[in-house]
Write an enzyme that holds these catalytic residues in place. Sequence first.
Site, PDB file in Angstrom:
ATOM      1  N   CYS A 265     -50.746 -64.069 -45.463  1.00 48.72           N
ATOM      2  CA  CYS A 265     -51.812 -64.894 -44.942  1.00 48.72           C
ATOM      3  C   CYS A 265     -52.713 -65.263 -46.112  1.00 48.72           C
ATOM      4  O   CYS A 265     -53.812 -64.720 -46.274  1.00 48.72           O
ATOM      5  CB  CYS A 265     -52.582 -64.107 -43.895  1.00 48.72           C
ATOM      6  SG  CYS A 265     -53.024 -65.127 -42.524  1.00 48.72           S
TER       7      CYS A 265
ATOM      8  N   ARG B 285     -40.495 -56.763 -71.272  1.00 47.78           N
ATOM      9  CA  ARG B 285     -39.756 -57.877 -70.667  1.00 47.78           C
ATOM     10  C   ARG B 285     -38.340 -58.056 -71.216  1.00 47.78           C
ATOM     11  O   ARG B 285     -37.384 -58.220 -70.466  1.00 47.78           O
ATOM     12  CB  ARG B 285     -40.548 -59.169 -70.920  1.00 47.78           C
ATOM     13  CG  ARG B 285     -39.994 -60.404 -70.284  1.00 47.78           C
ATOM     14  CD  ARG B 285     -40.789 -61.634 -70.718  1.00 47.78           C
ATOM     15  NE  ARG B 285     -42.211 -61.376 -70.816  1.00 47.78           N
ATOM     16  CZ  ARG B 285     -43.041 -61.395 -69.782  1.00 47.78           C
ATOM     17  NH1 ARG B 285     -42.597 -61.706 -68.587  1.00 47.78           N
ATOM     18  NH2 ARG B 285     -44.325 -61.112 -69.937  1.00 47.78           N
TER      19      ARG B 285
ATOM     20  N   TYR C 139     -42.015 -56.932 -64.708  1.00 50.45           N
ATOM     21  CA  TYR C 139     -43.267 -57.279 -64.027  1.00 50.45           C
ATOM     22  C   TYR C 139     -43.009 -57.819 -62.625  1.00 50.45           C
ATOM     23  O   TYR C 139     -43.739 -58.670 -62.126  1.00 50.45           O
ATOM     24  CB  TYR C 139     -44.089 -58.266 -64.882  1.00 50.45           C
ATOM     25  CG  TYR C 139     -44.308 -57.743 -66.283  1.00 50.45           C
ATOM     26  CD1 TYR C 139     -45.172 -56.669 -66.507  1.00 50.45           C
ATOM     27  CD2 TYR C 139     -43.611 -58.266 -67.372  1.00 50.45           C
ATOM     28  CE1 TYR C 139     -45.339 -56.145 -67.778  1.00 50.45           C
ATOM     29  CE2 TYR C 139     -43.773 -57.750 -68.647  1.00 50.45           C
ATOM     30  CZ  TYR C 139     -44.636 -56.688 -68.842  1.00 50.45           C
ATOM     31  OH  TYR C 139     -44.799 -56.167 -70.096  1.00 50.45           O
TER      32      TYR C 139
ATOM     33  N   ARG D 256     -45.957 -62.869 -60.122  1.00 48.44           N
ATOM     34  CA  ARG D 256     -46.041 -63.687 -61.345  1.00 48.44           C
ATOM     35  C   ARG D 256     -46.283 -65.178 -61.101  1.00 48.44           C
ATOM     36  O   ARG D 256     -47.121 -65.771 -61.768  1.00 48.44           O
ATOM     37  CB  ARG D 256     -44.802 -63.468 -62.225  1.00 48.44           C
ATOM     38  CG  ARG D 256     -44.661 -62.012 -62.714  1.00 48.44           C
ATOM     39  CD  ARG D 256     -43.562 -61.840 -63.741  1.00 48.44           C
ATOM     40  NE  ARG D 256     -43.910 -62.458 -64.993  1.00 48.44           N
ATOM     41  CZ  ARG D 256     -43.398 -63.565 -65.461  1.00 48.44           C
ATOM     42  NH1 ARG D 256     -42.456 -64.215 -64.783  1.00 48.44           N
ATOM     43  NH2 ARG D 256     -43.796 -64.061 -66.602  1.00 48.44           N
TER      44      ARG D 256
END
Length: 420
Positions: free
Chosen positions: A337, A266, A373, A302
């Site tokens: 959906c 990250r 991510y 996320r």
Amino acid sequence: MTNHNFYNKILKNQDIYSVLKKLGSPIWLYQADIIKKKIQQLKKFDIIRFAQKACSNIHILKLMKKNNVKVDAVSLGEIHRALYAGYTNKNDDIIFTADLFDKKTLKKIVEMNITVNAGSLDMLEQLGKISPGHKVWLRINPKFGHGHNKKTNTGGENSKHGIWETELAIPIIKKYKLKLIGLHMHIGSGVDYQHLKKVCNTMVNYALSLNQKIQAISAGGGLSIPYKSTDQEIDIEHYFKLWNQTKKVISKNLKTPITLEIEPGRFLVGESGILVATVYAIKRVGKKIFTLVDAGFNDLIRPTLYGSYHHISVIKKNNINDKKKKTMKTIIGGPLCESGDIFTQNEKNELIERELPEIKIGDYLVFHNTGAYGATMSSNYNSKPLIPEVLFENNIPKIIRRRQTIQDILNLELNIKKEI
Ligand SMILES: *Cc1c(COP(=O)(O)O)cnc(C)c1O
């Protein structure tokens, strides 16, 4: 200390428009300069190893390699990515970290003699049997973790990661004459330096009690980035000091030089990337307004998975700024959906309104700090193709992943020749 510059405006609106015009929406955009800056911040560590699962595009890996960053791979696919990017099996450029081997991965690792960071005793047995002398690290579960999020905790009784009974690894290592290189812990203390101290002390305890002639220790990843304006920026100097001290104590006691590795994902890429999507519907539901864009949790999962917060900004369709500075409170969702397809939700999956400049159909929303991510966690849910990735380097945009086509997806199911 809070950081008020918590999101980088990584690109000029004009650059974003011109890429959108050529490649369409939605799209991932990255800024190489930010990645380079983040690498620089870690230069005191002996080795920076990029946990590529955060952003494993081959071209991002090439950029890492060019800047002397080594790489971690957690799957056969990630080993192949590293090799494509130009990494070799020399100098432990690639380390494989996992808690198990599948057959194909083990075969490749033995063939290529790739160093293994083992997270289970079974891995040591299975590797030792067919590849005596292989270089290994031990990934330790120090019997505690960090954070409250069950899904991201990387230590303690509820974590599947790492070796619990580390002392039992040594007889297996001896039996197969495996070469123990280093000890590894990936706990992720973030900006909690008290906790980090505990992790460091624990590393010392393990190193001294195992009492093996190791060459390296790894601090793992888990260096946080500010996602919200109230989030603290990590103090690298403090972080380094604690780990460097740890390295020195271990080195002195074991009477051998120790290399200190850091293994962020990250931290290196999170702030370098944005997701840009287009607004296609704005509808009132009871008292709430839902703004719907063409990116969903198939692209950025996320918020749905962890309730993660991403700063969102608006770029007007015609680049004409609203002088009246009118704002609106809205929930931001995607096209899937699935009711969970909402970018503005908290950890309890409650929908949270966001106050944004007034949005009109055709405007663009920018999801900030999505370089880590983001693209790597995307899926084909609802048969949505993976979207392109573009890397800006010296102001020049380069397509580093093309848009997947619907045909690409369907081809996996068509013309199947092999019978069972
Ligand atoms: C995911 C992972 C990392 C990187 O974690 P970040 O929080 O992105 O820094 C480092 N090491 C290992 C073994 C990991 O699995």
